[in-house]
Design an enzyme around this catalytic site. Sequence first.
Site, PDB file in Angstrom:
ATOM      1  N   HIS A  88       0.818  -1.214   0.000  1.00  0.00           N
ATOM      2  CA  HIS A  88       0.000   0.000   0.000  1.00  0.00           C
ATOM      3  C   HIS A  88       0.848   1.258   0.000  1.00  0.00           C
ATOM      4  CE1 HIS A  88      -3.488  -2.484   0.699  1.00  0.00           C
ATOM      5  NE2 HIS A  88      -2.910  -3.013   1.753  1.00  0.00           N
ATOM      6  N   HIS A 114       5.800   6.729   6.402  1.00  0.00           N
ATOM      7  CA  HIS A 114       5.385   6.252   5.079  1.00  0.00           C
ATOM      8  C   HIS A 114       4.815   7.420   4.292  1.00  0.00           C
ATOM      9  CE1 HIS A 114       1.817   5.957   7.671  1.00  0.00           C
ATOM     10  NE2 HIS A 114       1.222   6.466   6.600  1.00  0.00           N
ATOM     11  N   HIS A 116       2.137   9.063   1.130  1.00  0.00           N
ATOM     12  CA  HIS A 116       0.905   8.958   0.353  1.00  0.00           C
ATOM     13  C   HIS A 116       1.022   9.805  -0.903  1.00  0.00           C
ATOM     14  CE1 HIS A 116      -1.383   6.942   3.560  1.00  0.00           C
ATOM     15  NE2 HIS A 116      -0.675   7.706   4.376  1.00  0.00           N
ATOM     16  N   HIS A 133       3.737  10.739   6.554  1.00  0.00           N
ATOM     17  CA  HIS A 133       3.231  10.482   7.903  1.00  0.00           C
ATOM     18  C   HIS A 133       4.323   9.864   8.755  1.00  0.00           C
ATOM     19  CE1 HIS A 133      -1.250  10.321   6.534  1.00  0.00           C
ATOM     20  NE2 HIS A 133      -0.826  11.546   6.750  1.00  0.00           N
ATOM     21  N   THR A 202      -5.792   3.829   7.115  1.00  0.00           N
ATOM     22  CA  THR A 202      -5.868   2.516   6.459  1.00  0.00           C
ATOM     23  C   THR A 202      -6.556   1.553   7.419  1.00  0.00           C
ATOM     24  OG1 THR A 202      -3.685   1.945   7.344  1.00  0.00           O
ATOM     25  CG2 THR A 202      -3.754   2.833   5.106  1.00  0.00           C
TER      26      THR A 202
HETATM   27 ZN   LIG Z   1      -0.475   7.487   6.314  1.00  0.00          ZN
END
Ligand SMILES: [Zn+2]
Length: 251
Positions: A88, A114, A116, A133, A202
Amino acid sequence: MNILFRLLLTAFIALTIGSCKKTITVTKEAAHWEYENPNWQDIGYKQCGGNSQSPINVETAKVLTSGGLSGIEFDYAPFPLKIVDNGHTIQVNASNQESSILYNNTKYNFVQLHFHHASEHKINNSASQMELHCVHRDNAGNLLVLAYMIDEGAENELLEQALSHVPDEVNKERDFPSVQIDLASFQPANQAYYTYFGSLTTPPCSASVQFIIFKEHIQASRDQIEDFASHHHNNARPVQPLNNRIILEKL
Ligand SMILES: [Zn+2]
């Protein structure tokens, strides 16, 4: 019963039991989710349908300025790179407990970071090209996420370190002991921020996550943004209703 028949019967029973076991194992695992169909509450992730979810659109005209909000004290030390492509996003995991922040007199240890693409949060309905994040957790298990909006501009060292070490295999964490990650290297000069209580973006979408979104954006180059998108394109959950939550800002 002739012996061949018995053998066949035994094989059939073994196969049936085998496939039953398999079915049970599969149903016990968390359901597969994807960004194309983000109504994750419909596939068993109940909390994703809650009323204090993330991300949100920050409508700056409705934000309340608070003089009582704490600043963030960074206690970051460089650590060796541990990286995973979890299917993801590309995620860098903590390799020790030596990186932490102090917020509201509470120590939060860095857990993972991570990216996005595009940003998950919006400011006045406008998304940035990416969002970083940095997830932190206190000893009681409360999560605090530092969120950085990323615009196209100068090259980003952290993103470069991540992109040049993405493992070939999904869900396989790799160690690069000679690559040092320095969380202090990309902090915005201006520490003004928006903050609100939301959730993981998520599944399982667990709530009670405090987000701190820095007002000052950071940058990444166009090549880096495209490179990231070649791994994970549009891995951003749509904005969720604010409902009766209040967004505070620290100037
Ligand atoms: Zn995130």
